[in-house]
Write a protein that holds these residues in place. Structure first.
Motif, mmCIF file in Angstrom:
data_model
loop_
_atom_site.group_PDB
_atom_site.id
_atom_site.type_symbol
_atom_site.label_atom_id
_atom_site.label_comp_id
_atom_site.label_asym_id
_atom_site.label_seq_id
_atom_site.Cartn_x
_atom_site.Cartn_y
_atom_site.Cartn_z
ATOM 1 N N PHE A 36 1.865 1.860 -7.356
ATOM 2 C CA PHE A 36 1.585 3.284 -7.400
ATOM 3 C C PHE A 36 2.320 3.863 -8.605
ATOM 4 C CE2 PHE A 36 -0.370 4.262 -3.249
ATOM 5 C CZ PHE A 36 -0.229 3.031 -2.640
ATOM 6 N N ARG A 37 1.944 5.075 -8.994
ATOM 7 C CA ARG A 37 2.671 5.731 -10.068
ATOM 8 C C ARG A 37 2.804 7.219 -9.772
ATOM 9 N NH1 ARG A 37 -1.861 5.098 -14.902
ATOM 10 N NH2 ARG A 37 -3.364 6.648 -14.111
ATOM 11 N N GLN A 38 3.819 7.798 -10.365
ATOM 12 C CA GLN A 38 4.061 9.214 -10.160
ATOM 13 C C GLN A 38 4.541 9.834 -11.460
ATOM 14 O OE1 GLN A 38 6.760 10.096 -6.928
ATOM 15 N NE2 GLN A 38 5.945 12.165 -6.726
ATOM 16 N N ALA A 39 3.743 10.755 -11.959
ATOM 17 C CA ALA A 39 4.110 11.499 -13.159
ATOM 18 C C ALA A 39 4.897 12.741 -12.735
ATOM 19 C CB ALA A 39 2.858 11.880 -13.928
ATOM 20 N N PRO A 40 5.705 13.280 -13.625
ATOM 21 C CA PRO A 40 6.492 14.473 -13.289
ATOM 22 C C PRO A 40 5.604 15.608 -12.791
ATOM 23 C CG PRO A 40 7.269 13.546 -15.341
ATOM 24 C CD PRO A 40 6.024 12.794 -14.983
ATOM 25 N N GLY A 41 5.971 16.174 -11.668
ATOM 26 C CA GLY A 41 5.228 17.290 -11.113
ATOM 27 C C GLY A 41 3.954 16.927 -10.396
ATOM 28 N N LYS A 42 3.685 15.639 -10.269
ATOM 29 C CA LYS A 42 2.449 15.203 -9.619
ATOM 30 C C LYS A 42 2.771 14.342 -8.404
ATOM 31 C CE LYS A 42 -0.558 15.394 -13.656
ATOM 32 N NZ LYS A 42 -1.598 14.664 -14.445
ATOM 33 N N GLU A 43 1.785 14.189 -7.554
ATOM 34 C CA GLU A 43 1.949 13.338 -6.387
ATOM 35 C C GLU A 43 1.845 11.864 -6.790
ATOM 36 O OE1 GLU A 43 0.220 16.293 -2.898
ATOM 37 O OE2 GLU A 43 -0.789 14.408 -3.349
ATOM 38 N N ARG A 44 2.433 11.036 -5.956
ATOM 39 C CA ARG A 44 2.327 9.601 -6.176
ATOM 40 C C ARG A 44 0.885 9.166 -5.951
ATOM 41 N NH1 ARG A 44 7.203 5.997 -3.987
ATOM 42 N NH2 ARG A 44 8.192 7.711 -5.148
ATOM 43 N N GLU A 45 0.356 8.371 -6.878
ATOM 44 C CA GLU A 45 -1.041 7.968 -6.777
ATOM 45 C C GLU A 45 -1.186 6.456 -6.822
ATOM 46 O OE1 GLU A 45 -3.334 9.509 -10.038
ATOM 47 O OE2 GLU A 45 -2.307 8.282 -11.528
ATOM 48 N N PHE A 46 -2.222 6.000 -6.171
ATOM 49 C CA PHE A 46 -2.544 4.583 -6.109
ATOM 50 C C PHE A 46 -2.981 4.074 -7.479
ATOM 51 C CE2 PHE A 46 -4.122 0.656 -4.563
ATOM 52 C CZ PHE A 46 -5.367 0.450 -5.128
ATOM 53 N N VAL A 47 -2.523 2.869 -7.824
ATOM 54 C CA VAL A 47 -2.925 2.230 -9.077
ATOM 55 C C VAL A 47 -3.702 0.945 -8.790
ATOM 56 C CG1 VAL A 47 -2.127 1.117 -11.195
ATOM 57 C CG2 VAL A 47 -0.973 3.188 -10.348
ATOM 58 N N ALA A 48 -3.106 0.043 -8.015
ATOM 59 C CA ALA A 48 -3.747 -1.244 -7.754
ATOM 60 C C ALA A 48 -3.099 -1.889 -6.539
ATOM 61 C CB ALA A 48 -3.626 -2.177 -8.954
ATOM 62 N N SER A 49 -3.848 -2.762 -5.898
ATOM 63 C CA SER A 49 -3.296 -3.507 -4.769
ATOM 64 C C SER A 49 -3.953 -4.880 -4.718
ATOM 65 C CB SER A 49 -3.484 -2.756 -3.453
ATOM 66 O OG SER A 49 -4.857 -2.535 -3.202
ATOM 67 N N ILE A 50 -3.280 -5.783 -4.039
ATOM 68 C CA ILE A 50 -3.773 -7.152 -3.953
ATOM 69 C C ILE A 50 -3.444 -7.701 -2.581
ATOM 70 C CG2 ILE A 50 -1.631 -8.151 -4.904
ATOM 71 C CD1 ILE A 50 -3.486 -10.120 -6.464
ATOM 72 N N THR A 51 -4.353 -8.493 -2.034
ATOM 73 C CA THR A 51 -4.144 -9.073 -0.716
ATOM 74 C C THR A 51 -3.102 -10.178 -0.761
ATOM 75 O OG1 THR A 51 -5.892 -10.677 -1.099
ATOM 76 C CG2 THR A 51 -6.516 -8.597 -0.036
ATOM 77 N N TRP A 52 -2.702 -10.619 0.407
ATOM 78 C CA TRP A 52 -1.719 -11.683 0.509
ATOM 79 C C TRP A 52 -2.194 -12.946 -0.204
ATOM 80 C CZ3 TRP A 52 2.396 -14.289 0.618
ATOM 81 C CH2 TRP A 52 2.475 -15.557 1.159
ATOM 82 N N ILE A 53 -3.469 -13.291 -0.089
ATOM 83 C CA ILE A 53 -3.935 -14.526 -0.725
ATOM 84 C C ILE A 53 -4.420 -14.284 -2.147
ATOM 85 C CG2 ILE A 53 -4.515 -15.622 1.452
ATOM 86 C CD1 ILE A 53 -7.437 -14.964 0.952
ATOM 87 N N GLY A 54 -4.347 -13.062 -2.622
ATOM 88 C CA GLY A 54 -4.597 -12.804 -4.029
ATOM 89 C C GLY A 54 -6.040 -12.585 -4.414
ATOM 90 N N ASN A 55 -6.905 -12.439 -3.443
ATOM 91 C CA ASN A 55 -8.300 -12.185 -3.797
ATOM 92 C C ASN A 55 -8.614 -10.700 -3.664
ATOM 93 O OD1 ASN A 55 -8.193 -11.946 -1.054
ATOM 94 N ND2 ASN A 55 -10.055 -13.116 -0.667
ATOM 95 N N THR A 56 -9.772 -10.330 -4.078
ATOM 96 C CA THR A 56 -10.279 -8.962 -3.992
ATOM 97 C C THR A 56 -9.242 -7.901 -4.338
ATOM 98 O OG1 THR A 56 -9.846 -8.814 -1.611
ATOM 99 C CG2 THR A 56 -12.006 -9.591 -2.308
ATOM 100 N N PRO A 57 -8.714 -7.894 -5.545
ATOM 101 C CA PRO A 57 -7.822 -6.804 -5.926
ATOM 102 C C PRO A 57 -8.576 -5.493 -5.970
ATOM 103 C CG PRO A 57 -8.415 -8.104 -7.845
ATOM 104 C CD PRO A 57 -8.943 -8.840 -6.657
#
Length: 123
Positions: A36-57
């Motif tokens: 996730f990322r958060q810029a000053p004055g903004k809410e934290r936003e989703f960037v990327a995620s990955i499953t336990w086995i590493g497929n379907t990011p």
């Protein structure tokens, strides 16, 4: 579980950085990991995620085609390769362990967070 994010820094627009998230303690075993990322004055936003086995990011539309998430379960480390960086990518980047094995996009579905690493992209 303790998460340690690293790899942030200052880069010019168009450049690249690779962030790392290392786990200690209970590790990532069986769980998804997200960035996730958060810029000053903004809410934290989703960037990327990955499953336990590493497929379907899963990626936010704003980074799709530029960022790549990957994981090395043997090393308990998750990476975020960021290419073609833009000034609007400037933020503190946080890694987090999901509450389960799936590619969640909401902060509510992550229960362990790292301390954040800062990325600044200059124009």
């Amino acid at each position: 579980v303790q998460l340690q994010a690293s790899g942030g820094g200052l880069v010019q627009a168009g450049g690249s950085l690779r962030l790392s998230c290392a786990a200690s303690g209970r590790t990532f075993s069986g769980y998804a990991v997200g960035w996730f990322r958060q810029a000053p004055g903004k809410e934290r936003e989703f960037v990327a995620s990955i499953t336990w086995i590493g497929n379907t990011p899963n990626y936010a539309d704003s980074v799709k085609g530029r960022f790549t998430i990957s994981r090395d379960n043997a090393q308990n480390t998750v990476y975020l390769q960021m290419n073609s960086l833009k000034p609007e990518d400037t933020a503190a980047y946080y890694c987090a362990r999901g509450s389960g094995p799936f590619v969640y996009t909401s902060v509510r579905d992550y229960n362990y967070w790292g301390q954040g690493t800062h990325v600044t992209v200059s124009s």
